[in-house]
Design a protein around this motif. Structure first.
Motif, mmCIF file in Angstrom:
data_model
loop_
_atom_site.group_PDB
_atom_site.id
_atom_site.type_symbol
_atom_site.label_atom_id
_atom_site.label_comp_id
_atom_site.label_asym_id
_atom_site.label_seq_id
_atom_site.Cartn_x
_atom_site.Cartn_y
_atom_site.Cartn_z
ATOM 1 N N VAL B 12 47.597 50.858 31.995
ATOM 2 C CA VAL B 12 47.281 50.791 33.425
ATOM 3 C C VAL B 12 45.982 51.546 33.630
ATOM 4 O O VAL B 12 45.828 52.663 33.131
ATOM 5 C CB VAL B 12 48.395 51.417 34.293
ATOM 6 N N THR B 13 45.038 50.941 34.329
ATOM 7 C CA THR B 13 43.752 51.577 34.517
ATOM 8 C C THR B 13 43.247 51.346 35.928
ATOM 9 O O THR B 13 43.617 50.366 36.595
ATOM 10 C CB THR B 13 42.731 51.057 33.491
ATOM 11 N N GLN B 14 42.399 52.266 36.376
ATOM 12 C CA GLN B 14 41.790 52.124 37.697
ATOM 13 C C GLN B 14 40.627 51.149 37.615
ATOM 14 O O GLN B 14 39.888 51.116 36.614
ATOM 15 C CB GLN B 14 41.247 53.487 38.154
ATOM 16 N N MET B 15 40.442 50.375 38.667
ATOM 17 C CA MET B 15 39.315 49.458 38.742
ATOM 18 C C MET B 15 38.008 50.226 38.491
ATOM 19 O O MET B 15 37.823 51.337 38.992
ATOM 20 C CB MET B 15 39.303 48.837 40.145
ATOM 21 N N GLY B 16 37.123 49.636 37.694
ATOM 22 C CA GLY B 16 35.852 50.276 37.387
ATOM 23 C C GLY B 16 35.870 51.129 36.124
ATOM 24 O O GLY B 16 34.810 51.516 35.623
ATOM 25 N N GLN B 17 37.060 51.436 35.625
ATOM 26 C CA GLN B 17 37.167 52.229 34.400
ATOM 27 C C GLN B 17 36.981 51.355 33.169
ATOM 28 O O GLN B 17 37.210 50.146 33.200
ATOM 29 C CB GLN B 17 38.536 52.921 34.329
ATOM 30 N N SER B 87 43.356 41.916 34.914
ATOM 31 C CA SER B 87 44.775 42.136 34.634
ATOM 32 C C SER B 87 45.355 40.922 33.931
ATOM 33 O O SER B 87 45.280 39.802 34.438
ATOM 34 C CB SER B 87 45.546 42.391 35.938
ATOM 35 N N ALA B 88 45.918 41.138 32.762
ATOM 36 C CA ALA B 88 46.410 40.038 31.931
ATOM 37 C C ALA B 88 47.062 40.617 30.685
ATOM 38 O O ALA B 88 46.980 41.820 30.420
ATOM 39 C CB ALA B 88 45.259 39.110 31.525
ATOM 40 N N GLY B 108 50.636 41.700 21.839
ATOM 41 C CA GLY B 108 49.866 41.774 23.081
ATOM 42 C C GLY B 108 49.814 43.148 23.705
ATOM 43 O O GLY B 108 50.666 44.010 23.447
ATOM 44 N N THR B 109 48.780 43.344 24.517
ATOM 45 C CA THR B 109 48.666 44.522 25.380
ATOM 46 C C THR B 109 48.642 44.016 26.810
ATOM 47 O O THR B 109 47.796 43.185 27.165
ATOM 48 C CB THR B 109 47.370 45.306 25.109
ATOM 49 N N ARG B 110 49.574 44.526 27.607
ATOM 50 C CA ARG B 110 49.565 44.148 29.026
ATOM 51 C C ARG B 110 48.637 45.104 29.759
ATOM 52 O O ARG B 110 48.912 46.310 29.830
ATOM 53 C CB ARG B 110 50.966 44.232 29.619
ATOM 54 N N LEU B 111 47.522 44.602 30.260
ATOM 55 C CA LEU B 111 46.556 45.406 31.000
ATOM 56 C C LEU B 111 46.766 45.184 32.488
ATOM 57 O O LEU B 111 46.742 44.056 32.957
ATOM 58 C CB LEU B 111 45.130 45.018 30.617
ATOM 59 N N THR B 112 46.973 46.285 33.184
ATOM 60 C CA THR B 112 47.126 46.227 34.641
ATOM 61 C C THR B 112 46.002 47.039 35.258
ATOM 62 O O THR B 112 45.886 48.253 34.986
ATOM 63 C CB THR B 112 48.483 46.791 35.086
ATOM 64 N N VAL B 113 45.171 46.403 36.049
ATOM 65 C CA VAL B 113 44.065 47.084 36.730
ATOM 66 C C VAL B 113 44.465 47.277 38.188
ATOM 67 O O VAL B 113 44.810 46.312 38.874
ATOM 68 C CB VAL B 113 42.765 46.276 36.629
ATOM 69 N N VAL B 114 44.429 48.542 38.625
ATOM 70 C CA VAL B 114 44.884 48.851 39.989
ATOM 71 C C VAL B 114 43.719 49.380 40.842
ATOM 72 O O VAL B 114 42.681 49.754 40.319
ATOM 73 C CB VAL B 114 46.042 49.870 39.975
#
Lengths: 108, 114
Positions: B12-17, B87-88, B108-114
């Motif tokens: 999980v990462t912040q937008m822009g990171q 996010s994907a 897989g790695t589930r990436l969630t951009v918040v």
């Protein structure tokens, strides 16, 4: 586009029945591969058929290839609930790309 | 049976990171790939990598993306400044040959951009 297009988009059958999925593609290929994906997981390679082959078997899987019609089919015989997954064909040129897949549900 | 290993399984990462997704391909494989799958959509090709350079890339793989094989075993995908639409699920794959044989995919790695 190099990717295959699977048909039908969704298929629901009873355990023990056969499942047939079709694939059409547009470009010339070296081989065609079928993959399976369980929900949220990576794709698993099932079978590869070369462009000079017409039919191939692997266990309960039977794949056909018709290069003149640019089409392939995947038959799963005597289906099991564990076969429930999405199935993708991947026509192989210089890379593999995937279509939308066929979502197969096998009901116990 | 040899496996392709991906870490982390969920990020999980912040937008822009910036994020780096890591993969350990099968050791005797020569070709490496990244794909992504947005929830409910098809698996999309991002990039292929051979002999320490990109061999093919899709339109999705723009300047925000980069790949690297830093140490002969890891294969990484970096997204410089993440967007919500990044996010994907990101899948790494490897193969012995370009398309003559099957690909082995990681989980897989589930990436969630918040």
């Amino acid at each position: 586009s190099q990717q295959g297009e699977e048909d039908p988009q969704a298929l629901s059958i009873q355990e023990g029945e056969n499942a047939t999925m079709n694939c059409s593609y547009k470009t010339s290929i070296n081989n065609l591969q079928w993959y399976r994906q369980n929900s949220g997981r990576g794709l698993v390679h099932l079978i590869l058929i070369r462009s000079n082959e017409r039919e191939k078997h692997s266990g309960r899987l039977r794949v056909t290839l018709d290069t003149s019609k640019k089409s392939s089919s995947l038959l799963i015989t005597a289906s099991r609930a564990a076969d429930t997954a999405s199935y993708f064909c991947a026509p192989a040129g210089n890379m593999l790309t995937f279509g939308g897949g066929t979502r197969l549900m096998v009901k116990p | 049976e040899p496996e392709v290993t991906q870490t982390p399984s969920h990020q999980v990462t912040q937008m822009g990171q910036e994020v780096i997704l890591r993969c350990v391909p099968i050791s005797n494989h020569l070709y490496f790939y990244w794909y992504r799958q947005i929830l409910g959509q098809k698996v999309e090709f991002l990039v292929s990598f051979y002999n320490n350079e990109i061999s093919e890339k899709s339109e999705i793989f723009d300047d925000q993306f980069s790949v690297e094989r830093p140490d002969g075993s890891n294969f990484t995908l970096k997204i410089r400044s993440t967007k919500l639409e990044d996010s994907a699920m990101y899948f790494c794959a490897s193969s012995e040959a370009l398309t003559a044989g099957g690909y082995t995919f990681g989980s897989g790695t589930r990436l969630t951009v918040v």
